[in-house]
Write an enzyme that holds these catalytic residues in place. Structure first.
Site, PDB file in Angstrom:
ATOM      1  N   GLY A   1       0.812  -1.227   0.000  1.00 42.54           N
ATOM      2  CA  GLY A   1       0.000   0.000   0.000  1.00 42.54           C
ATOM      3  C   GLY A   1       0.836   1.262   0.000  1.00 42.54           C
ATOM      4  O   GLY A   1       2.059   1.234   0.145  1.00 42.54           O
TER       5      GLY A   1
ATOM      6  N   ARG B   1       3.696   6.061   2.060  1.00 45.58           N
ATOM      7  CA  ARG B   1       4.144   7.452   2.217  1.00 45.58           C
ATOM      8  C   ARG B   1       3.678   8.329   1.063  1.00 45.58           C
ATOM      9  O   ARG B   1       4.055   9.492   0.994  1.00 45.58           O
ATOM     10  CB  ARG B   1       5.653   7.518   2.323  1.00 45.58           C
ATOM     11  CG  ARG B   1       6.369   6.848   1.162  1.00 45.58           C
ATOM     12  CD  ARG B   1       7.809   7.134   1.235  1.00 45.58           C
ATOM     13  NE  ARG B   1       8.582   6.263   0.374  1.00 45.58           N
ATOM     14  CZ  ARG B   1       9.860   6.413   0.169  1.00 45.58           C
ATOM     15  NH1 ARG B   1      10.496   7.396   0.766  1.00 45.58           N
ATOM     16  NH2 ARG B   1      10.515   5.591  -0.607  1.00 45.58           N
TER      17      ARG B   1
ATOM     18  N   LYS C   1       4.385  12.219  -2.733  1.00 43.57           N
ATOM     19  CA  LYS C   1       5.204  11.138  -2.171  1.00 43.57           C
ATOM     20  C   LYS C   1       6.104  11.719  -1.087  1.00 43.57           C
ATOM     21  O   LYS C   1       6.888  12.633  -1.353  1.00 43.57           O
ATOM     22  CB  LYS C   1       6.037  10.486  -3.271  1.00 43.57           C
ATOM     23  CG  LYS C   1       6.836   9.281  -2.802  1.00 43.57           C
ATOM     24  CD  LYS C   1       7.370   8.516  -3.987  1.00 43.57           C
ATOM     25  CE  LYS C   1       8.296   7.380  -3.576  1.00 43.57           C
ATOM     26  NZ  LYS C   1       8.843   6.695  -4.751  1.00 43.57           N
TER      27      LYS C   1
ATOM     28  N   ARG D   1       3.787  13.598  -7.846  1.00 43.97           N
ATOM     29  CA  ARG D   1       3.777  12.751  -9.042  1.00 43.97           C
ATOM     30  C   ARG D   1       2.426  12.887  -9.752  1.00 43.97           C
ATOM     31  O   ARG D   1       1.404  13.106  -9.102  1.00 43.97           O
ATOM     32  CB  ARG D   1       3.975  11.284  -8.669  1.00 43.97           C
ATOM     33  CG  ARG D   1       5.128  11.036  -7.744  1.00 43.97           C
ATOM     34  CD  ARG D   1       5.539   9.588  -7.772  1.00 43.97           C
ATOM     35  NE  ARG D   1       4.621   8.676  -7.106  1.00 43.97           N
ATOM     36  CZ  ARG D   1       4.924   7.407  -6.847  1.00 43.97           C
ATOM     37  NH1 ARG D   1       6.101   6.914  -7.222  1.00 43.97           N
ATOM     38  NH2 ARG D   1       4.065   6.623  -6.240  1.00 43.97           N
TER      39      ARG D   1
ATOM     40  N   ARG E   1      -1.645  -0.514  -9.829  1.00 42.66           N
ATOM     41  CA  ARG E   1      -0.522  -1.416 -10.107  1.00 42.66           C
ATOM     42  C   ARG E   1      -0.993  -2.864 -10.216  1.00 42.66           C
ATOM     43  O   ARG E   1      -2.102  -3.180  -9.783  1.00 42.66           O
ATOM     44  CB  ARG E   1       0.461  -1.395  -8.912  1.00 42.66           C
ATOM     45  CG  ARG E   1       0.966  -0.067  -8.558  1.00 42.66           C
ATOM     46  CD  ARG E   1       0.791   0.212  -7.055  1.00 42.66           C
ATOM     47  NE  ARG E   1       0.977   1.640  -6.819  1.00 42.66           N
ATOM     48  CZ  ARG E   1       2.163   2.205  -6.652  1.00 42.66           C
ATOM     49  NH1 ARG E   1       3.232   1.460  -6.588  1.00 42.66           N
ATOM     50  NH2 ARG E   1       2.265   3.500  -6.512  1.00 42.66           N
TER      51      ARG E   1
ATOM     52  N   ASP F   1       4.408  -4.615  -7.168  1.00 45.37           N
ATOM     53  CA  ASP F   1       3.758  -3.369  -6.729  1.00 45.37           C
ATOM     54  C   ASP F   1       4.341  -2.163  -7.461  1.00 45.37           C
ATOM     55  O   ASP F   1       3.825  -1.056  -7.317  1.00 45.37           O
ATOM     56  CB  ASP F   1       3.903  -3.184  -5.208  1.00 45.37           C
ATOM     57  CG  ASP F   1       5.353  -3.164  -4.766  1.00 45.37           C
ATOM     58  OD1 ASP F   1       6.079  -4.125  -5.060  1.00 45.37           O
ATOM     59  OD2 ASP F   1       5.775  -2.176  -4.136  1.00 45.37           O
ATOM     60  N   ASN F   2       5.404  -2.386  -8.222  1.00 41.43           N
ATOM     61  CA  ASN F   2       6.014  -1.277  -8.968  1.00 41.43           C
ATOM     62  C   ASN F   2       5.773  -1.419 -10.469  1.00 41.43           C
ATOM     63  O   ASN F   2       6.558  -0.911 -11.275  1.00 41.43           O
ATOM     64  CB  ASN F   2       7.515  -1.204  -8.660  1.00 41.43           C
ATOM     65  CG  ASN F   2       7.779  -0.842  -7.201  1.00 41.43           C
ATOM     66  OD1 ASN F   2       6.922  -0.263  -6.533  1.00 41.43           O
ATOM     67  ND2 ASN F   2       8.948  -1.187  -6.699  1.00 41.43           N
TER      68      ASN F   2
ATOM     69  N   ASP G   1       7.391   4.359  -9.847  1.00 39.02           N
ATOM     70  CA  ASP G   1       8.150   4.133  -8.609  1.00 39.02           C
ATOM     71  C   ASP G   1       9.657   4.131  -8.823  1.00 39.02           C
ATOM     72  O   ASP G   1      10.309   3.095  -8.792  1.00 39.02           O
ATOM     73  CB  ASP G   1       7.707   2.839  -7.914  1.00 39.02           C
ATOM     74  CG  ASP G   1       6.524   3.105  -6.999  1.00 39.02           C
ATOM     75  OD1 ASP G   1       6.010   4.240  -7.004  1.00 39.02           O
ATOM     76  OD2 ASP G   1       6.113   2.181  -6.275  1.00 39.02           O
TER      77      ASP G   1
HETATM   78  P1  AMP Z   1       9.053   0.700  -2.655  1.00 39.13           P
HETATM   79  O1  AMP Z   1      10.238  -0.160  -2.439  1.00 39.13           O
HETATM   80  O2  AMP Z   1       9.365   2.176  -2.694  1.00 39.13           O
HETATM   81  O3  AMP Z   1       8.194   0.262  -3.799  1.00 39.13           O
HETATM   82  O4  AMP Z   1       8.163   0.569  -1.352  1.00 39.13           O
HETATM   83  C1  AMP Z   1       7.582  -0.631  -0.938  1.00 39.13           C
HETATM   84  C2  AMP Z   1       6.565  -0.344   0.116  1.00 39.13           C
HETATM   85  O5  AMP Z   1       7.178   0.276   1.256  1.00 39.13           O
HETATM   86  C3  AMP Z   1       5.448   0.585  -0.324  1.00 39.13           C
HETATM   87  O6  AMP Z   1       4.278   0.117   0.285  1.00 39.13           O
HETATM   88  C4  AMP Z   1       5.897   1.915   0.222  1.00 39.13           C
HETATM   89  O7  AMP Z   1       4.824   2.801   0.427  1.00 39.13           O
HETATM   90  C5  AMP Z   1       6.540   1.505   1.541  1.00 39.13           C
HETATM   91  N1  AMP Z   1       7.525   2.480   2.006  1.00 39.13           N
HETATM   92  C6  AMP Z   1       8.735   2.747   1.487  1.00 39.13           C
HETATM   93  N2  AMP Z   1       9.361   3.705   2.185  1.00 39.13           N
HETATM   94  C7  AMP Z   1       8.524   4.078   3.179  1.00 39.13           C
HETATM   95  C8  AMP Z   1       8.585   5.041   4.247  1.00 39.13           C
HETATM   96  N3  AMP Z   1       9.651   5.826   4.438  1.00 39.13           N
HETATM   97  N4  AMP Z   1       7.528   5.142   5.071  1.00 39.13           N
HETATM   98  C9  AMP Z   1       6.452   4.357   4.892  1.00 39.13           C
HETATM   99  N5  AMP Z   1       6.328   3.441   3.926  1.00 39.13           N
HETATM  100  C10 AMP Z   1       7.350   3.294   3.070  1.00 39.13           C
HETATM  101 MG    MG Z   2       6.578   0.887  -4.698  1.00 38.52          MG
END
Ligand code: AMP
Ligand code: MG
Length: 540
Positions: A100, A103, A123, A193, A200, A273-274, A283
Site C-alpha cells: 500500500g 508514504r 510522495k 507525481r 498497479r 507493486d512497482n 516508482d
Molecule cells: P518501494 O520499495 O518504494 O516500492 O516501497 C515498498 C513499500 O514500502 C510501499 O508500500 C511503500 O509505500 C513503503 N515504504 C517505502 N518507504 C517508506 C517510508 N519511508 N515510510 C512508509 N512506507 C514506506
Molecule cells: Mg513501490
C-alpha cells in the site's frame, strides 16, 4: 490557482470505513482516507514547466506561497479527496502481503488542459495506515532522483508517470543510506507525481490473495471503465473483457521494457507493486542508467546477491510479473487458456519491439530488406548481436557508442569517394565511448564489424537520412547516475541550479546542445564506486 478535482477512484471504489491513521491491515477496501501530515517550511527545489502548464498552472501560480502549501500537503483543497491506496505485491519473487501507499498520499484527480484525467500524488507526505515500519517521509536525494528521472524518461519517449515538482519540507528525516548502521539526518522532501492512475499489478493481487472477489471486481471494473473504455462490450464488462485487457497490458508492458533497453534504463526494483497497469514506468527508487554496456549490472545493492533486477533480465522479469497479474485476474476472466495465450503474446510483442528498436539504433528501418544484388551475409539482427558482444569485451559507454556510430562515415564506394577509408577514419567517432584505450585486437574486431555494418547499410539502401534517424532514437543526454548525484550534492548544500539545469538539458535529449558538453561526459573515475553513482539502496 484553480485546480478542480473530480475524484473517480475515491467515489467509485470501496473505502476503508476507519479514518484512524494507524498502521494496520485494511480489508475489503481499495483505499483509506488520510490527510498529509504538515511540514515545517516548504521550499521549491524544482518544478517541471510542461507539467505545470498541462495542469493549467501559470508561472505566477508555480512561484506562489499557495503552491508550496498545496504540494507539500500543508493545504488540502476542499474538493480534494486525499487517500492512500491499498495494494500488495511480490517483492524479489516472494509474496509480501499488504504493502500500500506507505508514504504517498493522493490528493485526487484533476482534468488537465488536454481533457485527460490526472491523479496528483504527494510522495513523502507522511504516514498512512500502510506505512508498516516506515515514517511516511522521503529524503531530498531520492525525491530529486524521482523528479528528474520521470521527466527525463518522458522526454526520451518512454512511457512514465510524470512529476510536477519537488519541494523540500524544512524537516529532517533519519536514514541509513547503505543499511550499515550509519544513520544520519537528511533533508526531507515531497515529490508531486502525476499520472492518469497509479493502479498497479499489486492493486489486484491483494484482493485475489484474500479471495475478496467483490473488491477485486469493483477495482477491475473501475479500471476498465476509466482507463480502458475501448475494451468494453457494448458498455459492459464481460469475462472476455478481462482477457483482452490482460493482452493489452502485456503489449504496453512489452513496449515500455523495449524502451528501457533502448535508452539503458535499469528500474532496479521490479516488484509487482512497482508495475503500472497502464504500462508506465512507475516508482523510481534505486534505478540506474547503464554507463558501460553490461547486461548483468544492477544499481540496487539490496539486489546485489542475485541480481534479479539486472539490466538484461528486465524483459523476463516483466513476464514473471505479468504472470502474477494474470493469476489475480483469473477469478474474473475464468479463461486460463486465453490468459496463457495473452502472456505468450508478451514474449512475441517484446521480441518484435526490441528487434525494431535494435534495427533503428543501427539506422535500419523496421522493415528494410536487402536490395537485389546484396552482397552482405549479415542481417541487421546478426550485426546487432555481434555488436553487443563487442561492447561486452571492454567497458564501452552505451550512450556515447550509439551516438558515435551515427557519425561513422558511409561506405566509401557508396559515397562516391575514394574506395579506401583508413581504419582511423572509421574508428574515430567511437573512441570517446571507451573507458580505457581499446587493444589492437579489439580495434581490429571493431574495424571488421564496421566494414560489415557499412556493407549492410548499402545493401539495405538506408544510408539516406541514417544519421538523423539514429540520433532520433539514440539519446545524447541521459540522467547519468553521477550527474543526478552532483545535482543532489549541490541541492543538499542549498543550491538547486543544477537540478533545474539537468531538467532543461534532459528535456531535449536527442538534440545537440552546444555549451552543454558537461552533461554528455561518460562516468568519471571518482563515480565508479561512490554510493549514489554506482550503487543505491532502497533507503529513501
Ligand atoms: P518501494 O520499495 O518504494 O516500492 O516501497 C515498498 C513499500 O514500502 C510501499 O508500500 C511503500 O509505500 C513503503 N515504504 C517505502 N518507504 C517508506 C517510508 N519511508 N515510510 C512508509 N512506507 C514506506
Ligand atoms: Mg513501490
Amino acid at each position: 490557482m484553480r485546480l478542480s478535482f473530480d475524484n473517480s477512484f475515491a467515489r467509485e471504489l470501496p473505502a476503508d470505513p476507519s479514518v484512524v491513521n494507524q498502521r494496520r491491515q485494511v480489508f475489503g477496501a481499495c483505499y483509506s482516507r488520510v490527510v498529509p501530515t504538515p511540514v515545517s517550511a516548504p521550499y521549491l527545489v524544482g518544478v517541471s514547466s510542461p507539467v505545470a502548464r498541462a495542469l493549467g498552472l501559470s508561472e505566477a501560480d508555480v512561484h506562489s506561497k499557495q503552491f508550496l502549501e498545496l504540494f507539500s500537503g500543508n493545504l488540502v483543497p476542499d474538493d480534494a479527496a486525499p487517500l492512500a491506496a491499498c495494494y500488495g505485491g511480490h517483492q524479489f519473487g516472494n509474496w509480501a502481503g499488504q504493502l500500500g501507499d506507505g508514504r504517498a498520499i493522493s490528493l485526487g484527480e484533476v482534468i488537465d488542459v488536454g481533457g485527460r484525467r490526472q491523479e496528483l500524488q504527494l510522495k513523502g507526505a507522511g504516514p498512512t495506515p500502510y506505512s508498516r515500519m516506515g515514517d511516511g517521509r522521503a529524503v531530498l536525494r531520492s525525491s530529486i532522483r524521482e523528479f528528474l528521472c520521470s521527466e527525463a524518461m518522458h522526454h526520451l519517449g518512454v512511457p512514465t508517470t510524470r512529476a510536477l515538482c519537488v519541494l523540500g519540507t524544512g524537516d529532517l528525516v533519519k536514514r541509513d543510506l547503505l543499511y550499515d548502521g550509519n544513520e544520519r539526518l537528511e533533508p526531507g522532501a515531497v515529490v508531486c507525481r502525476v499520472a492518469p492512475s497509479f493502479i498497479r499489478f499489486g492493486s489486484f493481487e491483494i484482493f485475489a490473495s484474500r479471495d475478496d472477489l467483490g473488491t477485486l471486481r469493483a477495482l477491475a471494473e473501475h479500471t476498465l471503465r476509466r482507463h480502458f473504455p475501448h475494451l468494453l462490450d457494448a458498455g459492459k464488462v464481460t469475462p472476455s473483457t478481462y482477457t483482452r485487457w490482460f493482452a493489452e497490458v502485456c503489449a504496453s508492458t512489452a513496449s515500455m521494457v523495449a524502451h528501457w533497453m533502448r535508452v539503458g534504463f535499469v528500474h532496479g526494483v521490479l516488484n509487482t507493486d512497482n508495475m503500472s497497469v497502464l504500462g508506465l514506468t512507475i516508482d523510481y527508487g534505486p534505478y540506474g542508467w547503464i554507463d558501460d554496456y553490461d547486461p548483468t549490472w544492477t544499481p540496487n545493492t539490496t539486489d546485489a546477491a542475485t541480481r534479479r533486477y539486472r539490466f538484461g533480465a528486465q524483459p523476463r522479469i516483466a513476464a514473471w510479473n505479468l504472470a502474477r497479474f494474470a493469476e489475480s485476474l483469473l477469478p474474473l476472466s475464468r479463461d486460463l487458456s486465453g490468459m496463457e495465450a495473452a502472456l505468450e503474446g508478451y514474449a512475441g510483442a517484446f521480441d518484435q519491439s526490441n528487434r525494431d528498436m535494435q534495427r533503428q539504433k543501427l539506422g535500419f528501418l523496421p522493415d528494410s530488406q536487402p536490395l537485389d544484388g546484396a552482397l552482405c551475409a549479415d542481417t541487421p539482427e546478426s550485426l546487432h548481436e555481434s555488436l553487443l558482444q563487442l561492447m561486452g569485451r571492454v567497458e564501452t559507454d552505451m550512450t556515447l557508442f550509439y551516438r558515435g556510430l551515427a557519425q561513422v562515415p558511409d561506405a566509401a564506394t557508396d559515397a562516391g569517394g575514394s574506395a579506401e577509408q583508413s581504419d582511423e577514419l572509421l574508428l574515430e567517432p567511437l573512441l570517446g565511448a571507451y573507458y580505457s584505450e581499446p587493444s589492437a585486437g579489439l580495434r581490429d574486431a571493431l574495424v571488421s564489424w564496421l566494414h560489415r555494418y557499412q556493407r549492410c547499410l548499402v545493401d539495405h539502401g538506408v544510408n539516406v537520412g541514417r544519421r538523423e534517424r539514429m540520433d532520433a532514437v539514440n539519446p545524447k543526454y541521459v540522467l547519468r547516475n553521477y550527474l543526478a548525484q552532483l545535482a543532489i550534492d549541490e541541492a543538499e548544500d542549498g543550491d538547486y541550479t543544477l537540478v533545474q539545469q539537468l531538467l532543461e538539458v534532459l528535456s531535449r535529449p536527442y538534440e545537440e546542445q552546444p555549451g552543454r558538453e558537461r552533461f554528455e561526459q561518460k562516468r568519471p573515475e571518482w563515480a565508479r564506486s561512490r554510493p549514489g553513482c554506482s550503487m543505491l539502496s532502497c533507503s529513501s
